[in-house]
Design an enzyme around this catalytic site. Structure first.
Site, PDB file in Angstrom:
ATOM      1  N   ASP A 155       9.899  14.939 -53.339  1.00 51.75           N
ATOM      2  CA  ASP A 155      10.766  13.758 -53.238  1.00 51.75           C
ATOM      3  C   ASP A 155      10.893  13.126 -54.621  1.00 51.75           C
ATOM      4  O   ASP A 155       9.897  12.862 -55.291  1.00 51.75           O
ATOM      5  CB  ASP A 155      10.154  12.751 -52.248  1.00 51.75           C
ATOM      6  CG  ASP A 155      11.052  11.538 -52.047  1.00 51.75           C
ATOM      7  OD1 ASP A 155      11.757  11.485 -51.023  1.00 51.75           O
ATOM      8  OD2 ASP A 155      11.052  10.644 -52.914  1.00 51.75           O
ATOM      9  N   GLU A 211      15.345  14.839 -51.566  1.00 52.30           N
ATOM     10  CA  GLU A 211      14.116  15.512 -51.166  1.00 52.30           C
ATOM     11  C   GLU A 211      14.374  16.853 -50.493  1.00 52.30           C
ATOM     12  O   GLU A 211      15.454  17.100 -49.950  1.00 52.30           O
ATOM     13  CB  GLU A 211      13.247  14.618 -50.281  1.00 52.30           C
ATOM     14  CG  GLU A 211      13.870  14.177 -48.989  1.00 52.30           C
ATOM     15  CD  GLU A 211      12.984  13.149 -48.286  1.00 52.30           C
ATOM     16  OE1 GLU A 211      13.123  11.949 -48.600  1.00 52.30           O
ATOM     17  OE2 GLU A 211      12.169  13.532 -47.436  1.00 52.30           O
TER      18      GLU A 211
HETATM   19  N1  DCP Z   1      18.815   4.802 -50.470  1.00 50.17           N
HETATM   20  C1  DCP Z   1      19.751   3.813 -50.140  1.00 50.17           C
HETATM   21  N2  DCP Z   1      19.464   2.900 -49.156  1.00 50.17           N
HETATM   22  C2  DCP Z   1      18.262   2.933 -48.504  1.00 50.17           C
HETATM   23  C3  DCP Z   1      17.315   3.923 -48.835  1.00 50.17           C
HETATM   24  C4  DCP Z   1      17.634   4.850 -49.831  1.00 50.17           C
HETATM   25  O1  DCP Z   1      20.837   3.787 -50.730  1.00 50.17           O
HETATM   26  N3  DCP Z   1      17.984   2.012 -47.563  1.00 50.17           N
HETATM   27  C5  DCP Z   1      19.143   5.753 -51.558  1.00 50.17           C
HETATM   28  C6  DCP Z   1      18.655   5.258 -52.888  1.00 50.17           C
HETATM   29  C7  DCP Z   1      17.431   6.059 -53.183  1.00 50.17           C
HETATM   30  C8  DCP Z   1      17.698   7.364 -52.463  1.00 50.17           C
HETATM   31  O2  DCP Z   1      18.506   7.015 -51.347  1.00 50.17           O
HETATM   32  O3  DCP Z   1      17.208   6.250 -54.561  1.00 50.17           O
HETATM   33  C9  DCP Z   1      16.443   8.070 -52.018  1.00 50.17           C
HETATM   34  O4  DCP Z   1      15.739   7.288 -51.081  1.00 50.17           O
HETATM   35  P1  DCP Z   1      14.164   7.214 -51.025  1.00 50.17           P
HETATM   36  O5  DCP Z   1      13.816   6.625 -49.712  1.00 50.17           O
HETATM   37  O6  DCP Z   1      13.564   8.524 -51.374  1.00 50.17           O
HETATM   38  O7  DCP Z   1      13.779   6.110 -52.101  1.00 50.17           O
HETATM   39  P2  DCP Z   1      13.693   6.198 -53.672  1.00 50.17           P
HETATM   40  O8  DCP Z   1      13.864   7.585 -54.177  1.00 50.17           O
HETATM   41  O9  DCP Z   1      14.618   5.196 -54.248  1.00 50.17           O
HETATM   42  O10 DCP Z   1      12.224   5.677 -53.939  1.00 50.17           O
HETATM   43  P3  DCP Z   1      10.813   6.435 -53.781  1.00 50.17           P
HETATM   44  O11 DCP Z   1      10.255   6.510 -55.176  1.00 50.17           O
HETATM   45  O12 DCP Z   1      10.011   5.521 -52.924  1.00 50.17           O
HETATM   46  O13 DCP Z   1      11.064   7.758 -53.170  1.00 50.17           O
HETATM   47 CA    CA Z   2      12.683   9.329 -53.351  1.00 47.04          CA
HETATM   48 CA    CA Z   3      13.701  10.510 -50.202  1.00 43.51          CA
END
Ligand code: DCP
Ligand code: CA
Ligand code: CA
Length: 378
Positions: free
Chosen positions: A20, A120
């Protein structure tokens, strides 16, 4: 009985990785503009109604320290952060491009690969690492380095005996984490975690479980399955029980690139004659099947399409319980579908088509059969 379950476990010993990408959208923005790296960065989905209306898509880890997380309103994020914070609009096209390049790297290291969402993917690496978690750890480090070197991004990786454990492991240590959970560690790894770590346990379910005295995955594991079934229904009850003890036999499913294979062709004349239609359809089946063989795919779904004399397009399909790769099954199903279709329609057909989808890698299908035979022998 215990012996039987252990036998199954050895037969199916797998090493699964979940990769991820860390704070993905925000990290892409940092890569594009490295001066952002030491500031809070918030990627926003602006609704356009007023200047600050909309929600936070994601934020970098500096912004998260101030309580800025995905989904909160932009005005709230602004309240939480000081002046040096950077708010950027979402640039999905750019993130897709970065994602695509990284997925290619990940795919190259997997026996079986399944992308889930933009940032991911599951990698079944069982054969690659010959079932060894030590080798899997080295492979994970190599993957991290490669992604960093080629795409300048960090990711977190979880390694486990199945998808469920790998996913939770990847989430436990972020950013830039690597968490390995071997078979014998599954129980002690899962049991102290809150039930909300399990996919399918949202706020409502969590509350309901709390009223039953279940807070941790360990509590859930000890809870009587029958009671779980009474409360959540059979399907969910059994799922929660299995998940709590780290049991999950979902395979890493290739998908994406080839969604379906189809062929369509015009009939010599407009007709409702099953024999004529099947003759043409059989040729199409041969062509479709040749493609399947070439790409080493088995299929679970068969569809037919007919363009009628009035140019309307009709389709019918059937999905099997288990994947197959047999031409005869394809032809027989196509014939049955056309037979049924003709009974239901008055018009003559002008063009007919055949489609297969819902693919399983042939190698994976063979493995499933071997496992099944292995089971049957015990
Ligand atoms: N995303 C979004 N709205 C959400 C959740 C996620 O637009 N409610 C988008 C932005 C993130 C991407 O999807 O960058 C990937 O989601 P992740 O849940 O994997 O979160 P992140 O990659 O941002 O953070 P982490 O480091 O916790 O994986
Ligand atoms: Ca992520
Ligand atoms: Ca993710």
């Amino acid at each position: 009985m215990t012996f039987f379950i252990r036998e199954v476990a050895t037969l199916q010993a797998r090493v699964i990785m979940l990769v991820d990408l860390d704070y993905f959208f925000a990290q892409c923005e940092e890569r594009r503009n490295p001066s952002l790296k030491d500031k809070p960065v918030v990627v926003c989905v602006y609704s356009g109604r007023s200047e600050d209306s909309g929600a936070v898509s994601t934020a970098n880890y500096i912004a998260r320290k101030y309580g800025v997380t995905s989904g909160i309103p932009i005005f709230l994020a602004k309240k939480k952060l000081k002046k040096d914070a950077v708010f950027l609009p979402m640039d999905h096209e750019f993130y897709e491009e970065v994602s695509g390049k990284i997925m290619r790297i990940l795919r190259s290291h997997a026996d079986f690969f399944e992308q889930v969402g933009i940032d991911e993917a599951y990698l079944d690496v069982s054969q690659k690492v010959k079932g060894s978690f030590e080798e899997a750890k080295e492979l994970a480090q190599k993957i991290k380095e490669e992604v960093k070197a080629q795409q300048k991004l960090t990711c977190s990786i979880g390694i486990g005996p199945n998808k469920l454990v790998a996913k939770i492991a990847a989430d436990i240590q972020k950013p830039d984490g690597l968490t390995i959970v071997k078979h014998e560690q599954v129980e002690s790894f899962l049991s102290p975690l809150p039930v909300s770590r399990l996919i399918g346990v949202g706020r409502k379910t969590k509350k309901k479980m709390q009223t039953l005295g279940i807070r941790t995955i360990g509590d859930l594991a000890k809870y009587d399955v029958q009671r779980l079934i009474e409360v959540f229904g059979k399907k969910l009850g059994i799922y929660f029980h299995n998940a709590s003890i780290g049991v999950d036999d979902e395979s890493v499913q290739e998908r994406g690139e080839v969604e379906s294979i189809s062929r369509i062709s015009t009939l010599k004349g407009d007709t409702r004659d099953l024999k004529v239609i099947v003759e043409k359809a059989n040729q199409l089946c041969d062509e479709v099947h040749a493609k399947l063989v070439q790409r080493e795919l088995g299929f679970k779904s068969v569809g037919i399409v007919a363009v009628m004399v009035d140019m309307s397009v009709r389709s019918r399909s059937r999905t099997f319980e288990n994947p197959t790769n047999e031409l005869e099954v394809l032809k027989k199903t196509v014939k049955e579908l056309f037979e049924k279709f003709l009974n239901e329609s008055e018009l003559e057909a002008r063009r007919v088509g055949v489609k297969v989808s819902n693919f399983v890698k042939e190698q994976e299908r063979q493995k499933q059969i071997t496992n099944f035979i292995g089971l049957a022998k015990n």
